[in-house]
Each structure stands twice: as C-alpha cells, then as structure tokens.
Design a protein around this motif. Sequence first.
Motif, PDB file in Angstrom:
ATOM      1  N   TYR A 230      17.933 -38.207  64.098  1.00 53.48           N
ATOM      2  CA  TYR A 230      17.215 -36.975  63.768  1.00 53.48           C
ATOM      3  C   TYR A 230      15.721 -37.248  63.933  1.00 53.48           C
ATOM      4  O   TYR A 230      15.135 -38.040  63.191  1.00 53.48           O
ATOM      5  CB  TYR A 230      17.540 -36.554  62.334  1.00 53.48           C
ATOM      6  N   TRP A 231      15.114 -36.606  64.932  1.00 52.39           N
ATOM      7  CA  TRP A 231      13.708 -36.814  65.261  1.00 52.39           C
ATOM      8  C   TRP A 231      12.855 -35.757  64.575  1.00 52.39           C
ATOM      9  O   TRP A 231      13.142 -34.565  64.662  1.00 52.39           O
ATOM     10  CB  TRP A 231      13.502 -36.732  66.771  1.00 52.39           C
ATOM     11  N   ASN A 232      11.793 -36.204  63.901  1.00 50.96           N
ATOM     12  CA  ASN A 232      10.927 -35.279  63.169  1.00 50.96           C
ATOM     13  C   ASN A 232       9.476 -35.504  63.570  1.00 50.96           C
ATOM     14  O   ASN A 232       8.919 -36.577  63.336  1.00 50.96           O
ATOM     15  CB  ASN A 232      11.077 -35.515  61.658  1.00 50.96           C
ATOM     16  N   ARG A 233       8.874 -34.485  64.171  1.00 51.12           N
ATOM     17  CA  ARG A 233       7.470 -34.562  64.589  1.00 51.12           C
ATOM     18  C   ARG A 233       6.573 -33.977  63.495  1.00 51.12           C
ATOM     19  O   ARG A 233       5.894 -32.967  63.663  1.00 51.12           O
ATOM     20  CB  ARG A 233       7.266 -33.836  65.914  1.00 51.12           C
ATOM     21  N   LEU A 234       6.572 -34.649  62.358  1.00 48.58           N
ATOM     22  CA  LEU A 234       5.859 -34.170  61.182  1.00 48.58           C
ATOM     23  C   LEU A 234       4.400 -33.844  61.455  1.00 48.58           C
ATOM     24  O   LEU A 234       3.863 -32.861  60.943  1.00 48.58           O
ATOM     25  CB  LEU A 234       5.944 -35.219  60.070  1.00 48.58           C
ATOM     26  N   GLY A 235       3.760 -34.651  62.275  1.00 48.94           N
ATOM     27  CA  GLY A 235       2.348 -34.432  62.528  1.00 48.94           C
ATOM     28  C   GLY A 235       2.047 -33.082  63.140  1.00 48.94           C
ATOM     29  O   GLY A 235       0.907 -32.596  63.040  1.00 48.94           O
ATOM     30  N   LEU A 236       3.043 -32.444  63.759  1.00 50.66           N
ATOM     31  CA  LEU A 236       2.858 -31.118  64.349  1.00 50.66           C
ATOM     32  C   LEU A 236       3.226 -30.000  63.390  1.00 50.66           C
ATOM     33  O   LEU A 236       3.085 -28.821  63.718  1.00 50.66           O
ATOM     34  CB  LEU A 236       3.700 -30.981  65.630  1.00 50.66           C
ATOM     35  N   GLY A 237       3.717 -30.347  62.210  1.00 54.02           N
ATOM     36  CA  GLY A 237       4.106 -29.323  61.238  1.00 54.02           C
ATOM     37  C   GLY A 237       2.903 -28.527  60.749  1.00 54.02           C
ATOM     38  O   GLY A 237       1.823 -29.075  60.519  1.00 54.02           O
ATOM     39  N   SER A 238       3.073 -27.228  60.606  1.00 54.79           N
ATOM     40  CA  SER A 238       1.976 -26.345  60.215  1.00 54.79           C
ATOM     41  C   SER A 238       1.945 -26.166  58.704  1.00 54.79           C
ATOM     42  O   SER A 238       2.813 -25.510  58.126  1.00 54.79           O
ATOM     43  CB  SER A 238       2.127 -24.980  60.893  1.00 54.79           C
ATOM     44  N   MET A 239       0.931 -26.744  58.057  1.00 52.54           N
ATOM     45  CA  MET A 239       0.761 -26.540  56.617  1.00 52.54           C
ATOM     46  C   MET A 239       0.300 -25.123  56.322  1.00 52.54           C
ATOM     47  O   MET A 239       0.538 -24.596  55.237  1.00 52.54           O
ATOM     48  CB  MET A 239      -0.236 -27.554  56.064  1.00 52.54           C
ATOM     49  N   ASP A 240      -0.354 -24.491  57.299  1.00 51.55           N
ATOM     50  CA  ASP A 240      -0.741 -23.088  57.130  1.00 51.55           C
ATOM     51  C   ASP A 240       0.505 -22.219  57.004  1.00 51.55           C
ATOM     52  O   ASP A 240       0.550 -21.283  56.187  1.00 51.55           O
ATOM     53  CB  ASP A 240      -1.585 -22.650  58.328  1.00 51.55           C
ATOM     54  N   PHE A 241       1.535 -22.550  57.794  1.00 51.89           N
ATOM     55  CA  PHE A 241       2.796 -21.817  57.681  1.00 51.89           C
ATOM     56  C   PHE A 241       3.415 -22.021  56.304  1.00 51.89           C
ATOM     57  O   PHE A 241       3.847 -21.062  55.660  1.00 51.89           O
ATOM     58  CB  PHE A 241       3.768 -22.269  58.762  1.00 51.89           C
ATOM     59  N   LEU A 242       3.454 -23.263  55.826  1.00 49.89           N
ATOM     60  CA  LEU A 242       4.025 -23.523  54.498  1.00 49.89           C
ATOM     61  C   LEU A 242       3.249 -22.787  53.412  1.00 49.89           C
ATOM     62  O   LEU A 242       3.829 -22.278  52.455  1.00 49.89           O
ATOM     63  CB  LEU A 242       4.019 -25.020  54.203  1.00 49.89           C
TER      64      LEU A 242
END
Length: 414
Positions: A230-242
């Motif tokens: 399971y690959w997770n590109r956390l660095g691209l996750g949008s905290m603005d979305f959260l």
Amino acid sequence: FWMGSAGPSSQKKAADVHHSKKASAEPAFGAGGAVNAESSWPEGDIGMREATTCHQWFDFCWASRSHGLASPASSRSPHKGRGDDPIWLQSDQHVHPKFCGMRMQEPGVVPDLERFKKEPLGCNVPSHWEYMLPECSEEERAKCRQLKERVASFTGSKDPVTMLRFLRARQGRVDVAAEMFKNAMGWREQTQWETGFRMNTKDDTLHKKVDNYWPPSAMLGQDLDGDPIYWNRLGLGSMDFLEHAPAQFLVQHEVYTITRIMQAMEEASRLSNKPVMYMTVVVDLGDLGMNMFNLKAIGKYKLCVRTMEDNFPELVKRIVVVRAPRIAYTLWNIASHFFDEGTRAKIQIADSNSTTKVLGNFMDLKWVPKALGGKHSIGSSDWCEPCIPAPPGPPSTDVMKALQASYTDERHLQ
C-alpha cells in the motif's frame, strides 16, 4: 495520511533490520538505512483486462459518454460525473484504480477496474482457513475459538480472519478482545456505512470524486510474502482539504477506503485460496512541507485514525517511511499519540540515501515505482499514475460545496 490500522501483537513482523534503541531529536539510522520509529522518533472472481500500451490505458480510463450501468442508489445522486470524466466516475460498476492493484499480474499491466463482488464481511471465508492464518500458533487458534464463543451473541462476522485480527489487536487477551469486537461491530452495525459500501446500497459518488485527492495512496504490487503493498504519498496530501471537509465525511470516507481495501484483500484471498490478512505500507514524505502544520486539519485526521484503530484492527504488518525530511519528526511528535502502541512499533524510517535498499528488504524492486528507485512505471509515469494518484491540490470548489451541503462538521459522530 493513511498509515493503516495495526494492533500491538505484530511487532514480530517488523523488518529484518536492526534498529537503534536510543531516542534522539532525529532518527538514528542503522543497518540498511532504516530505523524503528517507536524507538528512534520522539514520542465472483473478476478477469484481468490487460492494456498493452499507454494509449489503450487512457482510452479505457478516460472513455467518454455513459455506460448505462448505474445502480438505483447512485442513479439518484445529484453528484454524478460528466461525460469526459474517468470511467470510475461515469459508471457505478467501476472503482478507482488505487484499489485494484492486487489484480495486476505483472508490473505495468493495467488491472481491471470492475467493482468488487457484493458480499458481507466474512461470508466466503472457509472454516479450514483457521489453519492457514499467517504465523498463527495452536495457542492463538485456541484463543480465537474462545473469542468466537465469547462474542457469539454480538453482531458481526466471526470468521477466523476477523477473530484473529481482534485477538491480536488486544495482545491475545480474550476478554479485552471481546469487548473491542462488541464495540467495533456495534458501531459498524449502527452506522451501516461498511455494509452500504460493500453491498452497493450506499451512494459513494462523492467518495469516488475525492478518491484522487484523499488519501493519495494505492494498493499496487506484492511484498516478498505475497501480501499487498500500500503506497501512500503523504507529502502530497492536502491539509487545506482536511481543514475544510466536514468531519462526518472524513470519517465516512475512512470507512469507505478501508472497506475497499478489505474487499481487495478478500478478492485476492479467493483467487489464491488462502487468507490475505496483512499488507506492507510505504509512506513517502518527499513532498512534505510547512503546510502540514494545520491544527484544525490535524484534529480531523485524529478522528480518522481512531476510526480505523478502534474499528478495523490488524490490517498492517509493517509501515516503511521513506524520504522523511526533518520537519517530519516534529509532526510525528504530534501524530504519534493518535496511534495505538502496536502501530507505532511497526513503523520504520529509511533515510533518503537508503530508500531503494530498505524497500528491497521487503519487496521485489519490480513493484517499486521508478520515482523511488525501483523498476515500476505505467506508461510514462514513474509514479505509476493513475494507479497511485498524484493530486494537484484539494478537490474542486463544486465537490467541496457538495460535501459541505451533504455532511456535518460535528466532531461527535453517531
């Protein structure tokens, strides 16, 4: 970032890399360039569709016009995709490729995107799989039988895989595992989210619209044990979305995501005729930035973590963090408290110079994206897009308005 739900008992599944036990402000990198985060960071079977060229793949995914396959639940949705949307947004009979990577026979060969078989949890688990559970001793099997007797009057599946997950999540303590099972299955029954997503009776259109953005992760390939990666590109996750997405949607989206992952593992179990119970999670922090310091978003992320830790235990055998910048250590000080002790013990960190070497300890490099030093690409994408999504930012304004109109931001969710 979806790191996975993991109970305390699986520390024995950690990597074959020796770790420094000395805590410090930064990880102490050991043999192979990996460290243990707990010690070193601060506190029906579906056929395969094989597209042989990049053009075939994009023709498949970006096919225009309707397929006329929508179910009654989704045909009533006001949020359906446009004719130029990818096929998983046009048709209720398809899912995002991020969930379909276990169908991939060889690297670079695009999997079928057909929706998973509609079936309740545990309905197709043969009783003899009790003797095929991973690293399960006779003592554990006996405790699983005790647990099954203890929870006989409670709602929820009592199949061997589910029993072992809850038992290991509570370190083999039958009484405590029974209480966890009662609470988790009661919550799952009360919300009916998991059942709705499994049986295709709950409209998942908005969830599918968010799939490409959150979480930026995907199942793709197998580790050396034959379990999913399971690959997770956390660095691209949008905290603005959260920050701006309603809390109720985020928790429900967590259930949706976990359900799709479990369905993929169950499908792989049927095809291999053995239980596929665990996965290796690889978390890439290469694009992590200061935007991650968003307290409101972090608070909502905690809700998602506790949803999986409390209700969907023991899916992960190890978590390998790669390309971690210094800022990650500060964030870990905050986020580590959201996870159970067993999950924290499974996390290992690879320095940027040892990413490929450390990943090679657990998987064939043919499954590692070229962007991380491996050999896997899809078309011209070294990140294997679109199977592993690369969100350009948060979802569109229209999607965010639809979420805010359909869900509440109340933290106490029933």
